[in-house]
Design a protein around this motif. Sequence first.
Motif, PDB file in Angstrom:
ATOM      1  N   ILE A  76      11.061  -9.709   0.410  1.00 38.49           N
ATOM      2  CA  ILE A  76      10.396  -8.958   1.453  1.00 38.49           C
ATOM      3  C   ILE A  76       8.801  -8.978   1.141  1.00 38.49           C
ATOM      4  O   ILE A  76       8.534  -8.808  -0.025  1.00 38.49           O
ATOM      5  N   ASP A  77       8.121  -8.561   2.218  1.00 39.56           N
ATOM      6  CA  ASP A  77       6.681  -8.295   1.981  1.00 39.56           C
ATOM      7  C   ASP A  77       6.852  -6.743   1.549  1.00 39.56           C
ATOM      8  O   ASP A  77       7.440  -6.049   1.974  1.00 39.56           O
ATOM      9  N   ASN A  78       5.729  -6.420   0.978  1.00 40.51           N
ATOM     10  CA  ASN A  78       5.740  -4.782   0.390  1.00 40.51           C
ATOM     11  C   ASN A  78       5.216  -4.097   1.326  1.00 40.51           C
ATOM     12  O   ASN A  78       5.175  -2.633   1.264  1.00 40.51           O
ATOM     13  N   LEU A 123      -1.872  -2.439  -4.332  1.00 40.60           N
ATOM     14  CA  LEU A 123      -0.972  -1.756  -5.172  1.00 40.60           C
ATOM     15  C   LEU A 123      -0.283  -0.277  -4.628  1.00 40.60           C
ATOM     16  O   LEU A 123       0.711   0.106  -4.739  1.00 40.60           O
ATOM     17  N   ASP A 124      -1.158   0.295  -3.549  1.00 38.33           N
ATOM     18  CA  ASP A 124      -0.646   1.701  -3.031  1.00 38.33           C
ATOM     19  C   ASP A 124       0.549   1.253  -1.980  1.00 38.33           C
ATOM     20  O   ASP A 124       1.507   1.915  -1.968  1.00 38.33           O
ATOM     21  N   ILE A 125       0.658   0.100  -1.429  1.00 40.10           N
ATOM     22  CA  ILE A 125       1.565  -0.507  -0.408  1.00 40.10           C
ATOM     23  C   ILE A 125       2.794  -0.638  -1.349  1.00 40.10           C
ATOM     24  O   ILE A 125       3.911  -0.202  -1.061  1.00 40.10           O
ATOM     25  N   LEU A 126       2.681  -1.461  -2.506  1.00 38.24           N
ATOM     26  CA  LEU A 126       3.697  -1.620  -3.500  1.00 38.24           C
ATOM     27  C   LEU A 126       4.315  -0.425  -3.751  1.00 38.24           C
ATOM     28  O   LEU A 126       5.629  -0.362  -3.846  1.00 38.24           O
ATOM     29  N   LEU A 127       3.565   0.477  -4.304  1.00 37.96           N
ATOM     30  CA  LEU A 127       4.052   1.958  -4.665  1.00 37.96           C
ATOM     31  C   LEU A 127       4.685   2.590  -4.112  1.00 37.96           C
ATOM     32  O   LEU A 127       5.836   3.181  -3.864  1.00 37.96           O
ATOM     33  N   ASN A 176       4.223   8.661   1.387  1.00 33.27           N
ATOM     34  CA  ASN A 176       4.183   9.632   0.403  1.00 33.27           C
ATOM     35  C   ASN A 176       2.673  10.123  -0.194  1.00 33.27           C
ATOM     36  O   ASN A 176       2.162   9.265  -0.899  1.00 33.27           O
ATOM     37  N   TRP A 177       2.237  11.061   0.686  1.00 35.31           N
ATOM     38  CA  TRP A 177       1.062  11.319   0.370  1.00 35.31           C
ATOM     39  C   TRP A 177       0.634  11.887  -1.090  1.00 35.31           C
ATOM     40  O   TRP A 177      -0.367  11.520  -1.813  1.00 35.31           O
ATOM     41  N   GLU A 178       1.508  12.674  -1.779  1.00 39.44           N
ATOM     42  CA  GLU A 178       1.342  13.081  -3.104  1.00 39.44           C
ATOM     43  C   GLU A 178       1.216  12.112  -4.113  1.00 39.44           C
ATOM     44  O   GLU A 178       0.301  12.189  -4.926  1.00 39.44           O
ATOM     45  N   LEU A 179       2.302  11.085  -3.831  1.00 44.67           N
ATOM     46  CA  LEU A 179       2.275   9.796  -4.704  1.00 44.67           C
ATOM     47  C   LEU A 179       0.924   8.983  -4.756  1.00 44.67           C
ATOM     48  O   LEU A 179       0.261   8.681  -5.446  1.00 44.67           O
ATOM     49  N   ALA A 180       0.402   8.919  -3.474  1.00 44.83           N
ATOM     50  CA  ALA A 180      -0.940   8.229  -3.073  1.00 44.83           C
ATOM     51  C   ALA A 180      -2.148   9.122  -3.629  1.00 44.83           C
ATOM     52  O   ALA A 180      -3.044   8.499  -4.129  1.00 44.83           O
TER      53      ALA A 180
END
Length: 655
Positions: free
Chosen positions: A161-163, A82-86, A449-453
């Motif tokens: 596309i792959d995420n 989910l992190d990769i998708l986000l 995006n470190w802040e998002l993660a």
Amino acid sequence: MLAIQGRQRMARMLLILFLALLGCTAMGQRLCEKSGYCSLGHSKPVYTDVAKPGQMKKLLESVAYKKEIIVTAFTQNSNDFLDILLQLHDELTKNGYAHIVALSFKEEDCIHIQRYTPNLACVWDTSPVAYGLDGGPEHLWHLRWKFMGRASRMGYNVMSIDNDIVFFDDPYRHLKAEPMASINLFCAIEGVCTCNGGFMYVQNARPDGPSTWVFKQITDVPLRWMDDDLKFIDTLGRKHNGVCNKYDQSFIDDAVHSTLAGQIIYPKGIGDCWGDPPFQQGGLTKWQAQKNAEKLVQCDKRMHFVHVAIPKEWGPEIALDEEPGLLLGNITQPHAKGYPLELGGRLYAEQRGKYSGAFVAQLKDDCPDCPWWPEEAPEDEAKAAAIQEVFAIPQRWFIATMTSRLRRGYWAPTGGYPPHQVLGHAHYIAPCQSYSGKAAMRKLTNTYNWELATKYRSEAQQTAYHCRKQVSRVLALSPNVNLAQVRSYEELHQVLAGLAQVSMLTGRTMVVPDIPCEMKFIHDMYHKGCYTNATGGMVLGWHFVPKLLTPPSVQPPKYSLTAMYMLNGGCLAIYSGAIFSAEFDHWLAVDAPKGLDTTPTARNTLLLPDPANPVLTNTSAPLNQTMVRLKAEDVTDAADALEEVPLLFLGHPVE
């Protein structure tokens, strides 16, 4: 080597510069503006079951922009992914693209996605499937190609596309310009004339043409096996507990190769579904039937290369390996031609059943007025042969994997130029295929995006670092240790093992150091420097990724190498709790205490070289000959005195 303090400044500067080159700065040129496909503010998210009548049309009318839609598959089998998708959705949003939809097989996945990104359209497909194709990644692949077939038949252009793909440039400015604008079907390269399903794109395709048929066929074959409860494929010499092939790229290749040959063939299907010799059908073993079918494809004759120059603003082309260009050829609506036995005959029963019958009904309900593909009757053969489109495998600078391009330096901008890449695909990162390698690609290219993660991870009391742990007390090898003296893998791992032991004894997060390009055993394996001639045949090439150390204005550029083989599994393999160089750069730039002393001194260094100690000051001898043997209590006693120091250096290799 660069001093850590210089590295701290460099980390900030390179991050700002890289983002500027990608067009993502606050000044705001978004990638979409290069082509005009800026859908943000136009596309509206939809959440629905596209298996229900009318819902596919509702989705496309709401989300698609200028008849374009992007689809990626997701299921909540791991919060890591989910992190990769986000990350992908965040990147696309910042660059003005909102015409993307996440696809799953259950509503719960979309509910989960909405918690974190309510602006991402998400749909699920509850169409019944069985026999091992339900509930896993194979199910997602199946639904993805079904989605492409349905949407493209309804008149939409679809990018799948792959995420784990990064957008370095606007793909539409290339796809809508010649020679790519005249091509109907694309797939990323997997091998010689074979497809990687991580990127596929269909545009301006006929509803009854070979491009849309490819996705109909990929979807249809396993459904035909389900129709008769696997009875037909059980006659092919192998007992099946489920569908005999669930690997999507085999279905893709058989369908695409059929359009090249103009005849329905199943080279991969025969290999997967027929029994091994002595089983025969029509007097042929599986290997003979496969070979006969493959002979019809003739990629070398049916397809040709077209050189497509890189954009002028990318600067001079980097000729690090052979880049023959865009591989393209005409494709034809294939005909069964009676399914001759010498080509393997049928791969499924002649009569449809409930599974494939429901799919056909769905296609007709989606577009009642669309012409249907030519049938398999002999009189339809000429009609099928008259329907032609164009298929292509794009040039590698358009879509390529991390192992084929990043590790050769194409994604590291030099001379002030941006990366020589449009779409970068993590795909298979030997040997770390897991989330760890896919996230590392974004971190290494400053597209994470470190802040998002961090916000997402905080709910589970985790961080965005590789090991999910808080990073507050760090142990790094002193920049004064010259790793260029290492002569082999064995010596390198001796140095790292000593660093790991000190890390565990002191309870600190270890920084796995990058490898200098000047390291002799690496340099000897490359003919044009430390990374420029890496090939898949060199084990080293698969395991190291170049990282730019100097600003683009500095020529020639200076690189180090990040060892990808250390990123395998949780917490950097055996180095428990470790971070790698890109994460260390982030820590220095963002999370480290302000005013941190980043120069090795007696106040922050274990085993600081003493001018009176010849072992610690010998800078020319191989490192394994100058390593210092320490007792555990010596380390802990010395570290206790430096307990409060956030960044601790190890001043010399130890064992």
